[in-house]
Design an enzyme around this catalytic site. Sequence first.
Site, PDB file in Angstrom:
ATOM      1  N   GLU A 352       0.800  -1.235   0.000  1.00  0.00           N
ATOM      2  CA  GLU A 352       0.000   0.000   0.000  1.00  0.00           C
ATOM      3  C   GLU A 352       0.830   1.281   0.000  1.00  0.00           C
ATOM      4  O   GLU A 352       0.525   2.207   0.738  1.00  0.00           O
ATOM      5  CB  GLU A 352      -0.930   0.016   1.224  1.00  0.00           C
ATOM      6  CG  GLU A 352      -1.894  -1.147   1.266  1.00  0.00           C
ATOM      7  CD  GLU A 352      -2.688  -1.192   2.565  1.00  0.00           C
ATOM      8  OE1 GLU A 352      -3.886  -1.424   2.498  1.00  0.00           O
ATOM      9  OE2 GLU A 352      -2.094  -1.010   3.651  1.00  0.00           O
TER      10      GLU A 352
HETATM   11  C1  TNX Z   1      -4.271  -4.108   4.838  1.00  0.00           C
HETATM   12  S1  TNX Z   1      -2.549  -6.461   4.569  1.00  0.00           S
HETATM   13  C2  TNX Z   1      -2.988  -3.860   5.260  1.00  0.00           C
HETATM   14  C3  TNX Z   1      -2.755  -3.461   6.660  1.00  0.00           C
HETATM   15  C4  TNX Z   1      -4.031  -3.324   7.418  1.00  0.00           C
HETATM   16  C5  TNX Z   1      -4.958  -4.456   7.064  1.00  0.00           C
HETATM   17  C6  TNX Z   1      -6.205  -4.471   7.842  1.00  0.00           C
HETATM   18  C7  TNX Z   1      -1.547  -5.393   4.246  1.00  0.00           C
HETATM   19  C8  TNX Z   1      -0.329  -5.847   3.643  1.00  0.00           C
HETATM   20  N1  TNX Z   1      -1.882  -4.124   4.522  1.00  0.00           N
HETATM   21  O1  TNX Z   1      -2.017  -2.271   6.686  1.00  0.00           O
HETATM   22  O2  TNX Z   1      -3.749  -3.338   8.768  1.00  0.00           O
HETATM   23  O3  TNX Z   1      -5.258  -4.349   5.703  1.00  0.00           O
HETATM   24  O4  TNX Z   1      -6.953  -5.613   7.568  1.00  0.00           O
END
Ligand code: TNX
Length: 536
Positions: A352
Site C-alpha cells: 500500500e
Molecule cells: C491491509 S494487509 C494492510 C494493513 C491493514 C490491514 C487491515 C496489508 C499488507 N496491509 O495495513 O492493517 O489491511 O486488515
Amino acid sequence: MTYQKSIIVLFLTALVFSCGPKGPSLDERGLIPLPKSVSSSNGSFELTSGASIQLIGDQASLEQLARYFNQSIKPATGFELEVGDGEGQIVLELFGGALDDESYELEISSSQAKISADSPAGIFYGIQTLLQAFPSQILAKSAQNVAWTAPAGKIQDDPEYPYRGSMLDVARHFIGMEDVKHYIDQMARLKLNYLHLHLTDDQGWRIEIKSWPKLTEIGGKTEVGGGEGGFFTQENYQELVRYAQERFITIVPEIDMPGHTNAALAAYGELNPGINLPDGDLSTVNNPLKGSEIDFNSKMIIRQPAELYTGMEVGFSTFDTDLELTYQLVDDVVRELSEITPGPYFHIGGDESHVTRKDDYIKFVERVQDIVQKHGKISIGWDEVATANLLPGNIAQFWAMEDNAALAVGQGNQILMSPAKKAYLDMQYDSTSRIGLHWAAYIELDSAYLWDPANYSPNIKKSDILGVEAPLWTETVEDRADIEYLTFPRLAALAEVAWSPGSSRDWESFKSRVAQLGESWEAQGIQFYKSPKVAW
Ligand code: TNX
C-alpha cells in the site's frame, strides 16, 4: 452355576473388557492439526506421579524438551516427572537426523508413550500431540482431579508446508511482552513455527534502533486511538526470540516501507519527502496533516517532521526514495535487527505505498532487497514487491492481488499464502462481531477452514508455496481478550490448513475436534469466540 450360565458370564466379561467404559479412542481425540496417520488400538496409557521420562539420544536437547513437557503438565497434574536415561513411561527418542525434518512418531501403549523423531522439533510436535491425547484439562492452570489417560495407538506425522505462521501487528496497538509470549505459547500448541512481528507502521515504531534512537523515543509514543504506545528494546526483542526458539518458533521481523512510514517520518523530519510532481510543481506528498514544506522563493524543500498519527486510514506516507539518507537509515535498521535475528528472513513490507511513484517504488524495493541480502537475510515482502525484480529465493506474501502473486511465481520466487479473505484474523466473523474489520470478508470458522492453499489461485501451484501465515492486524485490537477473541478458534483452522494435507481435511471432523480444543482453551482461561458453527 450351570455350564451355559458360565459361558454367558465369560462372554459378558469379555465384552466389558473389550469395549467397556473407556474414553474416546485416539482417532476420536481432539488432535489439531490432524496428523498424517492415526491408528487406534485397544487400551490406554495412564500417566501417574511416579512415572519418569526416559531420554534416548542427545541429552542436552532432550532435557530441554522434557523440561517443557514437565512445565506444561505441572499446574494441572502436580507431577514433576523424573528425567533420565533409565527406563521410563514417557520415552523421547532423538535419532539426530536432518534438523529440518519435522516429522515424528508417537506410539501409545498401556505401558508407555514413546515419541521418536530425527530432530528436536519433531519431538516437540510429538509432545504437542501427546498432550492433546490426554484429557483437555491437562493444560489447566490449577490442580485438577482427573485420571490422566491417553488412548493407545500409533501416529505418524509430518507437516505439509515448512512455513506455518502467524503475524502480530504490534504497531497499530502496541502488544507487550507478556501478551506476545502468551501468543507464542498458543502458536506452539498448534505446531506453528514462524511468528512474523509487524514492528513498524504509520501509527508507531516499536523496535529500538540504537543508531536512530528517535525512531522509538518519538515514533513509539502513541498508537491508534491515541493511547500511549510503547516499543521493544533490543533486549526485549532478543528475549522474545529466545522464548520463541525454545518453542521451535522463528521470529520474522518486519519493517514496513516505503509506505506505512509516518512514525519514522515524525521522528526524523530530515527524511520526510517533498517531491517533484510530474507537472514540475514542487509539492509535498506526505501526510496531509503536516509534512515538509516548500520554500517557493528558493524552490527548496524544507523538510519537517510529520505529525504523529493515531488514525486508521493508511497509504499516505512514503520514504523519499531519491534521498541517500533514506538508504542510510534502512541499512542501519536492517543491520541492527539482523544482528539480533537468528532466523533466515527479514520482512521489508512494501504494501500500500499509494503515494510512492511506481518507478520509485521499484527502485526502492530492489535497493532494499540488496541491503537485506548484504546483511545475510532473505527478504519477504507483501505481494506488491513482485512488481519489482525479486532476488532469487526471496518470498512474496500473497494477501490481496493474485496478479502480483503470478508475477512472483513467474520470476521463480515462492509465495507465502495469506489471502485476506481466508487467513486474516482481523476480519470479523460476521456483522455482529464486537471488533474487527470486514473490508476483505466476514470469515466464520468454516470459511477459515475450508480452503486449500494449493487450489486458491490458478496461478499458484503447490510447489510455489512456502507456507501459510495468518496475520492479526490490530487497528481494533487493544488487549489480550481482543487478541484471543479474533484469533481463536480460527488460528486452529489455519494451523490445520498449513500442516495437514488437503485430502485429509474434513470440516465435520474438525468441528468435533475443535470442540475438544475449546475445552482446553477453557481450562487455560483463553477467551475464544464461541462460533455457532460448533457444538462447544
Ligand atoms: C491491509 S494487509 C494492510 C494493513 C491493514 C490491514 C487491515 C496489508 C499488507 N496491509 O495495513 O492493517 O489491511 O486488515
